[in-house]
Write an enzyme that holds these catalytic residues in place. Structure first.
Site, PDB file in Angstrom:
ATOM      1  N   LYS A 259      47.104  61.008  -4.365  1.00 17.70           N
ATOM      2  CA  LYS A 259      48.275  60.457  -3.675  1.00 17.70           C
ATOM      3  C   LYS A 259      49.255  59.945  -4.728  1.00 17.70           C
ATOM      4  O   LYS A 259      48.848  59.366  -5.749  1.00 17.70           O
ATOM      5  CB  LYS A 259      47.788  59.331  -2.762  1.00 17.70           C
ATOM      6  CG  LYS A 259      48.846  58.627  -1.949  1.00 17.70           C
ATOM      7  CD  LYS A 259      48.170  57.542  -1.110  1.00 17.70           C
ATOM      8  CE  LYS A 259      49.147  56.723  -0.299  1.00 17.70           C
ATOM      9  NZ  LYS A 259      48.459  55.674   0.487  1.00 17.70           N
TER      10      LYS A 259
ATOM     11  N   SER B 157      49.687  55.982   5.097  1.00 23.42           N
ATOM     12  CA  SER B 157      50.592  56.466   4.064  1.00 23.42           C
ATOM     13  C   SER B 157      50.001  57.593   3.212  1.00 23.42           C
ATOM     14  O   SER B 157      50.705  58.176   2.394  1.00 23.42           O
ATOM     15  CB  SER B 157      50.996  55.295   3.154  1.00 23.42           C
ATOM     16  OG  SER B 157      49.849  54.744   2.494  1.00 23.42           O
TER      17      SER B 157
ATOM     18  N   SER C 267      45.809  53.228   5.876  1.00 20.03           N
ATOM     19  CA  SER C 267      46.514  54.365   5.279  1.00 20.03           C
ATOM     20  C   SER C 267      45.638  55.529   4.851  1.00 20.03           C
ATOM     21  O   SER C 267      46.160  56.597   4.507  1.00 20.03           O
ATOM     22  CB  SER C 267      47.344  53.900   4.080  1.00 20.03           C
ATOM     23  OG  SER C 267      48.477  53.194   4.512  1.00 20.03           O
TER      24      SER C 267
END
Length: 459
Positions: free
Chosen positions: A76, A152, A176
């Protein structure tokens, strides 16, 4: 010789086993991953920075032996650093930020032979459950384009769900990892706080609510990744009790009969979609069939106080992060550096003082005690992961001017996850249902502090 189709059929442990047996070369697995990314990513926008040269160099240098050696993976684009590769946090202000070192977790993954092929999309500063940053644009849900993949860690979830990779990194400060896993039909595990290290730059993320781990297609990949990543690093402020045995061993063990609490009511009174309620109730029936005792019960805590504490903590940390970057760049903040919600969130720190921050930490500790007391009676709390199915793009907007409305939308969509970040307890989302539109619905299981093994056994 394995075909390209077999690449998408295998999980990471399966691919590593093929490499170890000599049935396929590591470079063939890597090239299959690259081919899949190149064919799928243009439609989905999950990978925002490609690392093919770094990945090929890693394979050419030679892989260690190990259960996940050769596993294709992505990071990420916030939270974990990889030497010489930009980490932009979905934000124009960090567009040119290139770290000169690896995060401790990345060091461990690379040492285990994990092959990092790229960085995945994330909303700016990972502030929301929809992955639609202005910097890179929206990531589409592979199940249905036009819908959110969650956030996220949305880019990671989309890449795994599309078969580009068997697994990818995610960070979780309020859901997330688990929300995008739910929205993309995947396994998303938030381990116990401090199970994985945050170093060398941080002792803890966002005052302890944020942790890093993985989104995977299989439970065993999640367990195998945790086996190589867990454990304290020198200088860590605290550590979780070590596991009794490897996590990959745990998934081959049936858990004892568990006391499972079922709740489908959101602590903030948010409306929960019927498909999400049905998914949790069907999972409860499955657990009963497996020999566990399930009964209705909910963990009581003040969600309004928790949300306010999050606001104090996030605003303070975000302000510091932005100021540090501006100092490094030697300039002031520009109009186009930040999205509006990020700008407002960072500026909100001016509303607060040191006493507010101390009060916020005390609020988190109070909720942690309440969660801890709940798990004196129950082994597992079962619920929907999110209050609704994947949202259409644009429903939760980082371009608005109202922080209160933004927070209401955020926590109304994800009311079942954040208190596990506050308490530090492990929690996992499993892909156990699909709604009438063909969109995935996740089911959430939270466990007792440090008992990651129990959740992996049950999963």
């Amino acid at each position: 010789m394995p075909t390209f189709k077999e690449y998408t059929d295998c999980d990471g442990v399966g691919l590593a086993a093929l490499i170890a047996s000599g049935e396929v070369a590591a470079i063939e697995v890597l090239e299959a991953a690259i081919e899949k990314i190149e064919s799928s990513n243009p439609q989905l926008n999950a990978i925002v920075h490609k690392m093919y040269d770094e990945a090929r160099s890693t394979v050419e240098t030679g892989l260690p032996s190990g259960i996940i050696a050769g596993m294709p993976y992505a990071l990420k684009d916030i939270g974990l650093l990889y030497t010489g590769v930009p980490t932009r946090a979905g934000c124009r202000l960090f567009n040119d930020f290139v770290p000169d070192h690896d995060s401790t977790l990345v060091e461990r993954l690379r040492a285990a032979g994990v092959i990092v092929l790229g960085k995945t999309n994330t909303p700016e500063f990972a502030l929301t459950v929809a992955t639609e940053p202005r910097l890179f644009g929206a990531t589409h849900n592979p199940w249905k384009t036009g819908y959110s993949c969650g956030g996220s860690s949305g880019g990671s979830a989309a890449a795994v769900a599309a078969g580009m990779l068997p697994a990818a990194h995610g960070g979780d400060a309020g859901g997330s990892i688990r929300v995008p896993a739910a929205h993309c039909g995947l396994v998303g595990f938030k381990p116990t706080r401090a199970r994985n290290p945050c170093g060398p730059d941080l002792g803890e993320g966002w005052s302890g609510v944020a942790v890093d781990h993985a989104i995977t297609r299989s439970v065993r990949d999640n367990a195998a990744l945790l086996d190589v990543s867990h454990g304290p690093a020198p200088g860590d402020p605290y550590a979780v009790p070590p596991p009794k045995r490897s996590f990959i061993e745990e998934i081959g063990v049936d858990p004892p009969p568990l006391r499972i609490a079922l709740t489908t009511d959101a602590a903030n009174g948010a409306t929960v979609d019927k498909a999400c309620v049905d998914a949790a109730e069907n999972a409860a029936k499955l657990c009963t069939d497996l020999g566990h005792h399930v009964e209705p019960a909910s963990c009581k805590f003040d969600m309004g106080a928790m949300v306010f504490a999050f606001r104090v903590i996030v605003a303070s940390n975000l302000h510091n992060l932005i100021e540090d970057q501006l100092t490094a760049l030697g300039r002031n903040l520009r109009e186009d550096d930040l999205e509006q919600i990020s700008r407002l969130r960072a500026a909100e720190y001016r509303r607060f003082n040191g006493a507010d921050y101390a009060r916020a930490i005390q609020t988190l500790h109070t909720i942690g005690r309440q969660v801890g007391a709940f798990f004196e009676k129950y082994d597992v709390l079962l619920s929907p992961t999110a209050a609704g199915p994947p949202l259409a793009h644009g429903v939760i907007d980082m371009g608005g001017d109202d922080l209160d409305a933004f927070d209401d939308a955020l926590f109304n969509h994800a009311p079942f996850t954040a208190h596990f970040n506050v308490s530090g307890n492990p929690a996992i989302s499993l892909p156990l249902s699909i709604n009438q539109k063909g969109l995935p619905i996740g089911v959430h299981f939270g466990g007792r502090y440090a008992e990651d093994d129990t959740l992996l056994q049950l999963s």
